[in-house]
Design a protein around this motif. Structure first.
Motif: not given
Length: 314
Positions: A136-148, A270-283, A285-287
């Protein structure tokens, strides 16, 4: 199509690229580079499945492409349109040009770029879905990677820009693969820029990589179709510059290669600054478990010409 931010004048030019000045104190240069490299280690296996899956190669064959390499070159460059071998060689950088020109534009006589992309998606989705399982985490990972991806400027990133022009797939598995692909092509474009600025051509980059002892010469030379004569000439060019010797890389050669890798990481923050530390760490952990499932299939060999390392990132 993903919307992209434009670089602003507050980007620092020393140490890293694309980092707002206000964030310099929050993250060291080494930490930024480590994040960029670790995220590549996590995302690359997901992207690379496409090159090591018989199902994908068979799909290309079913639409008229001949051999592995027509499918490889056509599928990676298809977002840029039906370009010829010269353009493909320029953006890929490290393949023997005649090898590329044997595949393109001949592949476009058999199938359009749109047909190649469709075959890629349709054959890859069930392969990845089977690897990932009911997660079920695939959709969340895809969302965060797209934000990056929204943090990636298009400037000077020809291959990335081509892929970024494609609409994100609706399917979560394919969307994650699509995002992983954009992020790796973004990094790859930066790596080419780093090599070019350092006076290292595509073949010389392979010779330097082999000089580290991390990848066999036979693998790199064969996979990129460079002749013995071409390889030897590149070794001599690097030897004249004091970068390689009888035992492999010299101190200067090792320093140059590390500098290229550092610049590549700098250009990939650049993508990881855009995503931010917290969301990058979450991504991250999902990956991690998804990466492990891909590698557990044994489809991606080690060693490999992509340079994907064995073991965990970091």
């Amino acid at each position: 199509m993903v919307q992209h931010v434009c670089p602003t004048d507050d980007r620092i030019q020393a140490g890293t690229v694309g980092v707002p000045t206000s964030e310099v104190d929050e993250m060291t240069v080494d930490a930024q580079r480590k994040t960029a490299r670790d995220m590549w280690h996590l995302l690359e296996p997901i992207h690379a499945v496409t090159y090591f899956s018989e199902e994908v190669t068979a799909a290309y064959k079913s639409i008229g492409l001949k051999g592995f390499w027509q499918g490889y070159f056509a599928s990676r460059v298809a977002p840029m349109g039906p370009v010829g071998g010269e353009v493909c060689s320029a953006v890929f950088y490290n393949f023997q040009p005649e090898m590329v020109q044997r595949a393109l534009p001949a592949a476009w006589h058999a199938a359009s770029p749109q047909a190649v992309l469709a075959a890629r998606y349709e054959s890859l989705q069930p392969v990845l879905a089977a690897m990932f399982g009911d997660d079920e985490t695939i959709a969340e990972a895809a969302h965060l990677a797209t934000l990056a991806i929204e943090g990636c400027a298009l400037d000077g990133r020809a291959l990335f820009a081509g892929h970024a022009s494609l609409p994100p797939p609706d399917d979560a598995v394919l969307r994650l693969w699509w995002a992983a692909t954009l992020l790796r092509e973004h990094r790859g474009d930066g790596h080419v820029a780093a090599l070019l600025a350092s006076g290292v051509d595509g073949l010389e980059a392979h010779v330097l990589a082999v000089g580290t002892g991390r990848v066999p010469k036979e693998l790199m030379q064969t996979a990129r179709s460079w002749s013995d004569e071409e390889w030897t000439a590149a070794e001599r060019r690097l030897e004249v510059r004091g970068l390689v010797g009888p035992e492999g890389l010299t101190t200067s050669g090792a320093e140059l290669r590390e500098r290229v890798e550092d610049i590549t990481d700098d250009l990939a923050v650049e993508p990881w600054h855009r995503l931010g530390d917290e969301r990058t760490a979450r991504l991250s952990s999902l990956l991690q478990p998804l990466r492990e499932r891909v590698l557990a299939t044994g489809r991606i060999p080690f060693f490999n010409p992509i340079g994907l390392p064995i073991g965990d990132p970091g």
